[in-house]
Each structure stands twice: as structure tokens, then as C-alpha cells.
Motif scaffolding. Structure first.
Motif, PDB file in Angstrom:
ATOM      1  N   LYS A 197      63.390  42.367  15.161  1.00 36.34           N
ATOM      2  CA  LYS A 197      62.862  41.034  15.407  1.00 36.34           C
ATOM      3  C   LYS A 197      62.069  40.999  16.705  1.00 36.34           C
ATOM      4  O   LYS A 197      62.304  41.800  17.618  1.00 36.34           O
ATOM      5  N   PHE A 198      61.162  40.047  16.781  1.00 40.22           N
ATOM      6  CA  PHE A 198      60.338  39.849  17.967  1.00 40.22           C
ATOM      7  C   PHE A 198      60.797  38.570  18.665  1.00 40.22           C
ATOM      8  O   PHE A 198      60.897  37.513  18.033  1.00 40.22           O
ATOM      9  N   TYR A 199      61.063  38.703  19.969  1.00 41.26           N
ATOM     10  CA  TYR A 199      61.578  37.594  20.767  1.00 41.26           C
ATOM     11  C   TYR A 199      60.533  37.210  21.813  1.00 41.26           C
ATOM     12  O   TYR A 199      60.166  38.038  22.660  1.00 41.26           O
ATOM     13  N   MET A 200      60.083  35.977  21.756  1.00 39.00           N
ATOM     14  CA  MET A 200      59.113  35.480  22.736  1.00 39.00           C
ATOM     15  C   MET A 200      59.841  34.631  23.784  1.00 39.00           C
ATOM     16  O   MET A 200      60.544  33.683  23.453  1.00 39.00           O
ATOM     17  N   TYR A 201      59.632  34.990  25.049  1.00 44.20           N
ATOM     18  CA  TYR A 201      60.196  34.250  26.181  1.00 44.20           C
ATOM     19  C   TYR A 201      59.045  33.525  26.880  1.00 44.20           C
ATOM     20  O   TYR A 201      57.977  34.101  27.106  1.00 44.20           O
ATOM     21  N   TYR A 202      59.268  32.278  27.247  1.00 37.81           N
ATOM     22  CA  TYR A 202      58.197  31.466  27.822  1.00 37.81           C
ATOM     23  C   TYR A 202      58.820  30.265  28.527  1.00 37.81           C
ATOM     24  O   TYR A 202      60.033  30.040  28.446  1.00 37.81           O
ATOM     25  N   SER A 203      57.994  29.496  29.218  1.00 41.07           N
ATOM     26  CA  SER A 203      58.460  28.223  29.777  1.00 41.07           C
ATOM     27  C   SER A 203      57.642  27.092  29.184  1.00 41.07           C
ATOM     28  O   SER A 203      56.497  27.282  28.754  1.00 41.07           O
ATOM     29  N   VAL A 204      58.241  25.911  29.172  1.00 39.88           N
ATOM     30  CA  VAL A 204      57.519  24.718  28.753  1.00 39.88           C
ATOM     31  C   VAL A 204      57.952  23.557  29.633  1.00 39.88           C
ATOM     32  O   VAL A 204      59.102  23.490  30.087  1.00 39.88           O
ATOM     33  N   GLY A 205      57.023  22.684  29.934  1.00 33.24           N
ATOM     34  CA  GLY A 205      57.274  21.489  30.719  1.00 33.24           C
ATOM     35  C   GLY A 205      56.111  20.546  30.509  1.00 33.24           C
ATOM     36  O   GLY A 205      55.325  20.696  29.566  1.00 33.24           O
ATOM     37  N   HIS A 206      55.983  19.553  31.402  1.00 33.98           N
ATOM     38  CA  HIS A 206      54.840  18.646  31.365  1.00 33.98           C
ATOM     39  C   HIS A 206      54.119  18.766  32.698  1.00 33.98           C
ATOM     40  O   HIS A 206      54.685  18.458  33.745  1.00 33.98           O
ATOM     41  N   PRO A 264      66.143  23.117  38.089  1.00 28.95           N
ATOM     42  CA  PRO A 264      65.089  22.113  37.955  1.00 28.95           C
ATOM     43  C   PRO A 264      63.727  22.677  37.579  1.00 28.95           C
ATOM     44  O   PRO A 264      62.891  21.962  37.034  1.00 28.95           O
ATOM     45  N   PHE A 265      63.490  23.954  37.869  1.00 29.51           N
ATOM     46  CA  PHE A 265      62.172  24.528  37.611  1.00 29.51           C
ATOM     47  C   PHE A 265      62.311  26.038  37.495  1.00 29.51           C
ATOM     48  O   PHE A 265      62.741  26.703  38.440  1.00 29.51           O
ATOM     49  N   SER A 266      61.940  26.581  36.335  1.00 30.84           N
ATOM     50  CA  SER A 266      61.984  28.026  36.110  1.00 30.84           C
ATOM     51  C   SER A 266      60.805  28.410  35.226  1.00 30.84           C
ATOM     52  O   SER A 266      60.513  27.734  34.234  1.00 30.84           O
ATOM     53  N   ILE A 267      60.133  29.512  35.580  1.00 32.36           N
ATOM     54  CA  ILE A 267      58.941  29.945  34.852  1.00 32.36           C
ATOM     55  C   ILE A 267      58.911  31.469  34.754  1.00 32.36           C
ATOM     56  O   ILE A 267      59.729  32.168  35.350  1.00 32.36           O
ATOM     57  N   ASP A 268      57.964  31.958  33.981  1.00 33.68           N
ATOM     58  CA  ASP A 268      57.581  33.371  33.927  1.00 33.68           C
ATOM     59  C   ASP A 268      58.715  34.314  33.549  1.00 33.68           C
ATOM     60  O   ASP A 268      58.975  35.304  34.239  1.00 33.68           O
ATOM     61  N   PRO A 269      59.399  34.083  32.422  1.00 30.96           N
ATOM     62  CA  PRO A 269      60.440  35.027  32.007  1.00 30.96           C
ATOM     63  C   PRO A 269      59.843  36.349  31.538  1.00 30.96           C
ATOM     64  O   PRO A 269      58.853  36.369  30.800  1.00 30.96           O
TER      65      PRO A 269
END
Length: 309
Positions: free
Chosen positions: A79-88, A119-124
């Protein structure tokens, strides 16, 4: 003026390239792609000629109009696992994972916040060690210490969709070149805000190398440095106190950074990154050879680079 040319002319920021069965798949931050999906995915056989396959990620409920950043993909047990962040905008970003049966997608979000409570996490950025253990590197905010801002941590993965919940600090800001903005309004305070982001780790020559970007992605302070460790959890040391791998001076490009590393068709490592076009309207995809020397990794590939310190 630089002699470097982008590998893809459209907007394609925070680029990550996955090699699977002799093809390359590139994922990047940018405009919403076709079919209403986030993250345009490109494919190539040679890293030179790219074809767009449309969007990769099905929209997340509640974030149909959200901002999706910095995808990276890991392949594990079919399987392929995509890691990412999302917010506004730049608010509320958190880490998520989506799964697909094919590298191009569509990827379906698993309805998980991998770092709930932050509260804020990015770039996995997932990394698998030689013993099979997976780790996830990412960036989160720190409000303590002399240099507050976004910095790098790593956590062990219990599975491809769950973290151990014990993140270890990889690097905190230590230099002025890592300042994102002075007197920035953050968390109800006015702070000189530092940024370390875009961690990407590989093991070479018996050591672990964590490449990261620092400074402000919006201008020419942005660049790439690295740290070295004997274990994926650290401790980490930085041989250089500046953006030693990529910066505007070395490349002639504005804001080169947010790198990943892929193995090129000739078997050599290539560093994948974005930089602004001359009009500063698009961050575009670049790839250069990454050399491993007794003094550490370095990038070459143009007269600009070869003539620089």
C-alpha cells in the motif's frame, strides 16, 4: 542570473519524488488539481519529461476548501501511504495520512490526526531504517527558549497510521539566517519567529543525515542545511552554521529549499527542491546531483555552483 532550469514549468512547491517500479512519481503543494483532488501528481521515466496524472488526494471532509501542504508518500506491504498537513491558510495545520492501492492515487484520508493536541504541525516525512522500523519527521511550533518558532522533531511509528507519541527534538533554531520574520504576531505575542521545516532523512556511509530548510520560504533567506546522527532519533549535530547545501548564493535561484532526495536513473542521489521563478509567481521543481564527499554532502551541477564557495 542562474543557468539552472526547472524540470517542470508549472507551480510545484515542496516537491517529493517516489521511485516505484522504474517510474518516478512527483507530488507537490500547489493549485488544486483535476477532479477536485489536492496535490497534483506527475510521472516520469527519466526525471526530465513529466506527465500530469491529475490530483492525488480526495478532499478531507471539513477541509474541502482547505490548504493542503507538503505531501510525502511511503510504500509498505503493498500500500501507498501519503503523509501531509491540512489547515486553513497558515492556521490549524495538523498531520494526516491517506492510503492508496496505486502510487498515483486516489488517496483516501484515514480520518486521523496523527499529532492531536499540537496547535500547528507541518511537513511530515516518513523514513524507514534498515531494520524495518519507520519514523516520522515533522515540524511543530516551540514557544520556549531563546529562539522561538517552528522546529524539527521525530517520532517512532507504531504502524503506518500511528505514532508512538514521544517526539524527540531533532533541531531547534540556533542562527539568525533561520529567522522567518522579526516582530511577528504569533500566539498573542510579538516574536522574532524562526523556522526550520521540510526535514528529509537518509542513511549514507553509516550515518543518518537530516536535511532541512530554514528561513522564510517567501524570499531569498530560504536555504537548506543538514544535521548528522548515529541513530534516527538522534542526538543530531550540525557541521555548518549556515545553509550549506542550497541557498540563493550557491544556486542563483531565489529561495531554493524544501528538499527531498531520490535515486536518479544513473544510480546517483539527486536532491529535489523548489525555487521561485524570476517573477516570483511560481515555485518550480528542480533536481541536482547530490554528492557524498569526505567533508559531507554537497550539490553540484552548474557553473554557478562549481564557482561558489
Amino acid at each position: 542570473m542562474t543557468s539552472l532550469s526547472p524540470r517542470h514549468s508549472a507551480y510545484f512547491a515542496d516537491p517529493f519524488i517516489l521511485k516505484h517500479q522504474d517510474r518516478y512519481y512527483a507530488f507537490g503543494t500547489g493549485r488544486s488539481a483535476r477532479e477536485g483532488r489536492a496535490f497534483e501528481v506527475l510521472t516520469s521515466a527519466d526525471l526530465q519529461h513529466w506527465e500530469s496524472l491529475g490530483g492525488a488526494l480526495l478532499p478531507v471532509p471539513g477541509f474541502e476548501n482547505g490548504d493542503y501542504w507538503a505531501p510525502e508518500v511511503a510504500f509498505s506491504e503493498g500500500k501507498f501511504y501519503m503523509y501531509y498537513s491540512v489547515g486553513h491558510g497558515d492556521k490549524g495545520h495538523h498531520l494526516r495520512v491517506a492510503i492508496s492501492a496505486t502510487p498515483e492515487g486516489p488517496y483516501e484520508d484515514q480520518n486521523l490526526n496523527l499529532v492531536s493536541g499540537e496547535p500547528f504541525s507541518i511537513d511530515p516525512s516518513p523514513f524507514q531504517d534498515e531494520d524495518g522500523q519507520w519514523y516520522l519527521y515533522y515540524a511543530r511550533d516551540f514557544l520556549d527558549g531563546a529562539r522561538v518558532g517552528t522546529a524539527l522533531v521525530v517520532d517512532r511509528m507504531l504502524s503506518m497510521t500511528e505514532l508512538a507519541g514521544h517526539p524527540q527534538v531533532v533541531l531547534r533554531a540556533s542562527q539568525d539566517w533561520q529567522i522567518y520574520q522579526r516582530n511577528r504576531e504569533m500566539y498573542g505575542q510579538t516574536l522574532d519567529w524562526h523556522t526550520l521545516e521540510g526535514a528529509f532523512t537518509v542513511k549514507r556511509n553509516g550515518k543518518y543525515f537530516c536535511f532541512y530548510s530554514g528561513g522564510a520560504w517567501i524570499n531569498d533567506t530560504y536555504g537548506v542545511n543538514y544535521a548528522v546522527a548515529d541513530h534516527p532519533l538522534g542526538p543530531w549535530t550540525e557541521p555548518f552554521d549556515h545553509a550549506s547545501i542550497l541557498n540563493t548564493h550557491l544556486t542563483g535561484l531565489t529561495g531554493p529549499g524544501h528538499n527531498s532526495i531520490t535515486v536518479m536513473p544513473d544510480g546517483q542521489d539527486g536532491i529535489v527542491f523548489h525555487a521561485w521563478d524570476e517573477e516570483r509567481t511560481r515555485r518550480q521543481l528542480y533536481i541536482l546531483p547530490l554528492l557524498w564527499t569526505p567533508e559531507g554532502p554537497r550539490v553540484e551541477g552548474t557553473a554557478v555552483l562549481q564557482g561558489s564557495e
